[in-house]
Design an enzyme around this catalytic site. Structure first.
Site, PDB file in Angstrom:
ATOM      1  N   SER A 136      71.872  -1.470 -41.033  1.00  0.00           N
ATOM      2  CA  SER A 136      72.025  -0.162 -41.681  1.00  0.00           C
ATOM      3  C   SER A 136      73.196  -0.234 -42.654  1.00  0.00           C
ATOM      4  O   SER A 136      74.104  -1.065 -42.482  1.00  0.00           O
ATOM      5  CB  SER A 136      72.317   0.907 -40.631  1.00  0.00           C
ATOM      6  OG  SER A 136      72.743   2.102 -41.252  1.00  0.00           O
ATOM      7  N   TYR A 149      76.651   3.815 -32.824  1.00  0.00           N
ATOM      8  CA  TYR A 149      75.510   3.263 -33.584  1.00  0.00           C
ATOM      9  C   TYR A 149      76.017   2.345 -34.703  1.00  0.00           C
ATOM     10  O   TYR A 149      75.541   1.217 -34.859  1.00  0.00           O
ATOM     11  CB  TYR A 149      74.699   4.421 -34.170  1.00  0.00           C
ATOM     12  CG  TYR A 149      73.580   4.010 -35.090  1.00  0.00           C
ATOM     13  CD1 TYR A 149      72.361   3.557 -34.596  1.00  0.00           C
ATOM     14  CD2 TYR A 149      73.738   4.091 -36.472  1.00  0.00           C
ATOM     15  CE1 TYR A 149      71.325   3.194 -35.455  1.00  0.00           C
ATOM     16  CE2 TYR A 149      72.716   3.736 -37.335  1.00  0.00           C
ATOM     17  CZ  TYR A 149      71.506   3.290 -36.821  1.00  0.00           C
ATOM     18  OH  TYR A 149      70.489   2.922 -37.684  1.00  0.00           O
TER      19      TYR A 149
HETATM   20  P1  NAP Z   1      62.254   5.132 -35.233  1.00  0.00           P
HETATM   21  O1  NAP Z   1      61.361   5.893 -36.121  1.00  0.00           O
HETATM   22  O2  NAP Z   1      63.016   5.847 -34.171  1.00  0.00           O
HETATM   23  O3  NAP Z   1      61.422   3.933 -34.569  1.00  0.00           O
HETATM   24  C1  NAP Z   1      62.087   3.031 -33.719  1.00  0.00           C
HETATM   25  C2  NAP Z   1      61.072   2.237 -32.937  1.00  0.00           C
HETATM   26  O4  NAP Z   1      61.792   1.368 -32.058  1.00  0.00           O
HETATM   27  C3  NAP Z   1      60.189   3.128 -32.051  1.00  0.00           C
HETATM   28  O5  NAP Z   1      58.893   2.636 -32.015  1.00  0.00           O
HETATM   29  C4  NAP Z   1      60.868   2.997 -30.692  1.00  0.00           C
HETATM   30  O6  NAP Z   1      60.014   3.205 -29.605  1.00  0.00           O
HETATM   31  C5  NAP Z   1      61.316   1.548 -30.730  1.00  0.00           C
HETATM   32  N1  NAP Z   1      62.344   1.328 -29.727  1.00  0.00           N
HETATM   33  C6  NAP Z   1      63.489   2.037 -29.584  1.00  0.00           C
HETATM   34  N2  NAP Z   1      64.127   1.620 -28.480  1.00  0.00           N
HETATM   35  C7  NAP Z   1      63.363   0.656 -27.915  1.00  0.00           C
HETATM   36  C8  NAP Z   1      63.481  -0.123 -26.754  1.00  0.00           C
HETATM   37  N3  NAP Z   1      64.499   0.031 -25.907  1.00  0.00           N
HETATM   38  N4  NAP Z   1      62.515  -1.035 -26.484  1.00  0.00           N
HETATM   39  C9  NAP Z   1      61.472  -1.177 -27.313  1.00  0.00           C
HETATM   40  N5  NAP Z   1      61.290  -0.463 -28.425  1.00  0.00           N
HETATM   41  C10 NAP Z   1      62.238   0.456 -28.722  1.00  0.00           C
HETATM   42  O7  NAP Z   1      63.366   4.360 -36.072  1.00  0.00           O
HETATM   43  P2  NAP Z   1      63.335   3.799 -37.578  1.00  0.00           P
HETATM   44  O8  NAP Z   1      63.960   4.799 -38.459  1.00  0.00           O
HETATM   45  O9  NAP Z   1      62.002   3.236 -37.910  1.00  0.00           O
HETATM   46  O10 NAP Z   1      64.407   2.626 -37.410  1.00  0.00           O
HETATM   47  C11 NAP Z   1      64.057   1.264 -37.450  1.00  0.00           C
HETATM   48  C12 NAP Z   1      65.303   0.454 -37.723  1.00  0.00           C
HETATM   49  O11 NAP Z   1      65.881   0.871 -38.960  1.00  0.00           O
HETATM   50  C13 NAP Z   1      66.400   0.628 -36.668  1.00  0.00           C
HETATM   51  O12 NAP Z   1      67.024  -0.612 -36.440  1.00  0.00           O
HETATM   52  C14 NAP Z   1      67.368   1.578 -37.331  1.00  0.00           C
HETATM   53  O13 NAP Z   1      68.663   1.433 -36.825  1.00  0.00           O
HETATM   54  C15 NAP Z   1      67.256   1.129 -38.770  1.00  0.00           C
HETATM   55  N6  NAP Z   1      67.675   2.137 -39.737  1.00  0.00           N
HETATM   56  C16 NAP Z   1      67.065   3.352 -39.780  1.00  0.00           C
HETATM   57  C17 NAP Z   1      67.506   4.306 -40.697  1.00  0.00           C
HETATM   58  C18 NAP Z   1      66.877   5.670 -40.781  1.00  0.00           C
HETATM   59  O14 NAP Z   1      67.484   6.553 -41.408  1.00  0.00           O
HETATM   60  N7  NAP Z   1      65.699   5.884 -40.231  1.00  0.00           N
HETATM   61  C19 NAP Z   1      68.554   3.992 -41.577  1.00  0.00           C
HETATM   62  C20 NAP Z   1      69.137   2.732 -41.496  1.00  0.00           C
HETATM   63  C21 NAP Z   1      68.692   1.815 -40.581  1.00  0.00           C
HETATM   64  P3  NAP Z   1      60.076   4.610 -28.787  1.00  0.00           P
HETATM   65  O15 NAP Z   1      59.989   5.699 -29.809  1.00  0.00           O
HETATM   66  O16 NAP Z   1      58.899   4.500 -27.897  1.00  0.00           O
HETATM   67  O17 NAP Z   1      61.383   4.598 -28.059  1.00  0.00           O
END
Ligand code: NAP
Length: 244
Positions: A136, A149
């Site tokens: 991030s 985080y």
């Molecule tokens: P998201 O929509 O919350 O999706 C995250 C996915 O990871 C979900 O399918 C979730 O499953 C799974 N997950 C979470 N904890 C888990 C665990 N303990 N075991 C297995 N699977 C798990 O998040 P996203 O926005 O796509 O984020 C993806 C990546 O991008 C992350 O690394 C995040 O830090 C990074 N990121 C996101 C943003 C943002 O603004 N969205 C910005 C910068 C970086 P469940 O829902 O079933 O728990």
């Protein structure tokens, strides 16, 4: 840039929703065989319908032993995307042990563990590989309520560099992508107040957040041979946020 992952096997964590799910769909469309790892089975069932032939693995990556059981004997993997994470918002003075441990276990420790499993397999097979950590921009910037985080993501920068140094001699590249806000489920949870969201967006030189597709494109580039000489690095997908 036309990419082709035919004949390669990929593993994506956090594959059920958001950026991970979009990454699986893109890799599947570009010919890779994909192991899709996530926590909620219904997400994996619907993803398997969208992407026939993927291998779904349902496990809580915050649980070391369960992860070992689920992935310890996974088949050959050439491309790994460590994407699973949780964003547990707490003001610094209210950070709890539970949120700290859960955040580090899911966001960082699982990346170490899954990378070990995958990299050992690559080394055993004598094949090159590419690992991408989804980090991030908050690895390099501070936003309120994200102390823990952000610390997991800051540590991921160091992990990326150390892994690149140690795994480089085996032709395994390790890089990260560092996005700004993406309005996935996680992004929406972090930004509930529309006024805060508007002000934050305005602080980006491009006056926007990132789209999931923008992040996926950078992941695909780092996985592919188009980045053959890039390791230990990170691509900012931050709409320019960090220039100020
Ligand atoms: P998201 O929509 O919350 O999706 C995250 C996915 O990871 C979900 O399918 C979730 O499953 C799974 N997950 C979470 N904890 C888990 C665990 N303990 N075991 C297995 N699977 C798990 O998040 P996203 O926005 O796509 O984020 C993806 C990546 O991008 C992350 O690394 C995040 O830090 C990074 N990121 C996101 C943003 C943002 O603004 N969205 C910005 C910068 C970086 P469940 O829902 O079933 O728990």
């Amino acid at each position: 840039m036309q990419l082709n992952f035919r004949g390669l096997q990929a593993l994506v964590t956090g594959a059920g929703k958001g950026i991970g799910r979009d990454t699986v769909k893109a890799l599947h469309a570009l010919g890779a065989r994909v192991v899709a790892v996530s926590r909620t089975d219904t997400d994996l069932v619907s993803l398997s319908k969208e992407c026939p032939g993927i291998e779904p693995v349902c496990v809580d990556l915050g649980d070391w032993d369960a992860t070992e059981r689920a992935l310890g004997s996974v088949g050959p993997v050439d491309l790994l995307v460590n994407n699973a994470a949780v964003a547990l918002l707490q003001p610094f003075l209210e950070v709890t042990k539970e949120a700290f441990d859960r955040s580090f276990n899911v966001n960082l420790r699982s990346a170490v563990q899954v990378s070990q499993i995958v990299a050992r397999g690559m080394i055993r097979r004598g094949v090159p590989g590419s690992i991408v950590h989804v980090s991030s921009m908050v690895a390099h910037a501070s936003l309120p309520n994200l102390a823990v985080y952000s610390s997991t993501k800051g540590a991921m920068t160091v992990l990326t560099r150390v892994m690149a140094a140690e795994l480089g001699p085996y032709k395994i590249r390790v890089n990260s992508v560092n996005p700004t806000v993406v309005l996935t489920a996680m992004g929406q949870k972090v930004l509930t107040d529309p006024e805060v969201a508007r002000k934050l967006k305005e602080r980006h030189p491009l006056q926007k957040f990132a789209e999931s597709e923008d992040v996926v494109n950078s992941i695909l580039f780092l996985l592919s041979d188009r980045s053959a000489s890039t390791t230990g690095s990170g691509i900012l997908v931050d709409a320019g946020y960090l220039v100020s």
